[in-house]
Design a protein around this motif. Structure first.
Motif, mmCIF file in Angstrom:
data_model
loop_
_atom_site.group_PDB
_atom_site.id
_atom_site.type_symbol
_atom_site.label_atom_id
_atom_site.label_comp_id
_atom_site.label_asym_id
_atom_site.label_seq_id
_atom_site.Cartn_x
_atom_site.Cartn_y
_atom_site.Cartn_z
ATOM 1 N N LEU A 42 0.855 -1.189 0.000
ATOM 2 C CA LEU A 42 0.000 0.000 0.000
ATOM 3 C C LEU A 42 0.888 1.235 0.000
ATOM 4 N N ILE A 43 0.694 2.120 -0.962
ATOM 5 C CA ILE A 43 1.512 3.322 -1.102
ATOM 6 C C ILE A 43 0.628 4.554 -0.972
ATOM 7 N N LEU A 44 1.056 5.511 -0.155
ATOM 8 C CA LEU A 44 0.327 6.765 0.031
ATOM 9 C C LEU A 44 1.311 7.925 -0.123
ATOM 10 N N VAL A 45 1.087 8.778 -1.118
ATOM 11 C CA VAL A 45 1.998 9.894 -1.394
ATOM 12 C C VAL A 45 1.656 11.071 -0.486
ATOM 13 N N PRO A 120 -6.504 12.644 4.026
ATOM 14 C CA PRO A 120 -5.074 12.296 3.958
ATOM 15 C C PRO A 120 -4.291 12.619 5.224
ATOM 16 N N GLU A 121 -4.596 13.755 5.870
ATOM 17 C CA GLU A 121 -3.832 14.114 7.070
ATOM 18 C C GLU A 121 -3.991 13.077 8.166
ATOM 19 N N GLU A 154 -10.004 0.941 7.841
ATOM 20 C CA GLU A 154 -11.329 1.541 8.029
ATOM 21 C C GLU A 154 -11.388 2.922 7.400
ATOM 22 N N LEU A 155 -10.318 3.698 7.556
ATOM 23 C CA LEU A 155 -10.268 5.038 6.975
ATOM 24 C C LEU A 155 -10.330 4.985 5.453
ATOM 25 N N LEU A 156 -9.702 3.968 4.853
ATOM 26 C CA LEU A 156 -9.629 3.855 3.396
ATOM 27 C C LEU A 156 -10.843 3.167 2.781
#
Length: 274
Positions: A42-45, A120-121, A154-156
């Protein structure tokens, strides 16, 4: 959002966290090419733009964008970074069992393959907290890491941010709660519709979308799960257990139990209590 763009994991057994980190690229640097990594990535920029591909898919991921790379696919850099780019990464695995139909009723965890996440934060904060666990003793960090990972899933989950999906989920949860409260009683389609104030066809659509089963199927599964518990914790007769969980006819109870668990109620009790 199409079904192909969303990953679905059975919640039992839960997907589990392996490791995470944060990577920073300068202009001219790029993501490594890899094949058959063996884990979900899982990648989050957080900053800049990451040009990333998987098989025939290509993405330009900017701040707040995420993607999930598959364990058995080819991942590669589409091009070098044009600006300073920072991103979080997380490796996880799913131990979904082929004997899931023997388990209790399970919710499905939804995870988008790629897209912009709603908060995102909050996700960055979860990643930073995960990163801090690396300095903690493993006996303590393990539990905290798994908890933070589930919070991130859960957030995603797209169904928790989409308004229509949220309505569908709430109606399905009403059906679920009603069945759990009244499963010992006769529950007809007409009674569900009357007591919950929705047409039965709509209740069915909501349950299928959220839980993957109709209200009738959920009721049957829940009754059988309760019967399984009573077989292990009481010495009640088969007829008493069948009646207690809402089956009018013990032979029908026995047939449905055998179809779901592969054993008759009596065989199940002998296997696990003797």
């Amino acid at each position: 959002m199409s079904e192909q763009s969303v990953l679905s994991f059975p919640s039992l057994p839960l997907p589990y966290f392996l490791e995470s980190g944060k990577t920073h690229y300068m202009p001219g640097e790029s993501h490594p090419n890899r094949r058959n990594l063996g884990v979900f990535d899982l990648i989050l920029v957080q900053r800049g733009c990451l040009f990333l591909g998987e098989e025939n898919l290509q993405w330009a991921l900017r701040a707040g964008d995420m993607a999930v790379l598959m364990p058995d696919a080819h991942h590669y850099a589409v091009q070098e970074c044009r600006e300073e780019t920072s991103f979080y990464w997380l490796h996880f695995q799913s131990a979904a069992s082929s004997t899931a139909d023997h388990a209790s009723i399970s919710h499905n965890i939804k995870l988008p393959r790629q897209g912009h996440i709603p908060y995102p934060e909050q996700a960055y904060q979860l990643f930073d907290t995960l990163h801090l666990q690396a300095t903690e003793p493993r006996s303590t960090a393990f539990w905290r890491e798994q908890t933070l990972f589930i919070e991130l899933l859960e957030l995603l989950d797209p169904s928790r941010s989409d308004q229509e999906q949220s309505r569908v989920r709430k109606v399905a949860e009403q059906v679920e709660s009603y069945i759990k409260m009244h499963y010992r009683e006769p529950i007809s389609n007409a009674r569900l519709s009357s007591d919950l104030h929705f047409h039965y066809n709509y209740l069915t659509r909501c349950m299928k979308a959220s839980h993957g089963v109709t209200p009738t199927e959920y009721l049957l599964q829940y009754r059988l799960d309760q019967a399984k518990r009573l077989l292990l914790t009481t010495q009640w007769s088969m007829a008493r257990i069948a009646d207690h969980v809402g089956f009018q006819y013990p032979p029908y109870f026995s047939r449905r139990f055998s179809a779901r668990f592969g054993l008759s109620p009596l065989q199940f009790r002998k296997q696990y209590t003797e």
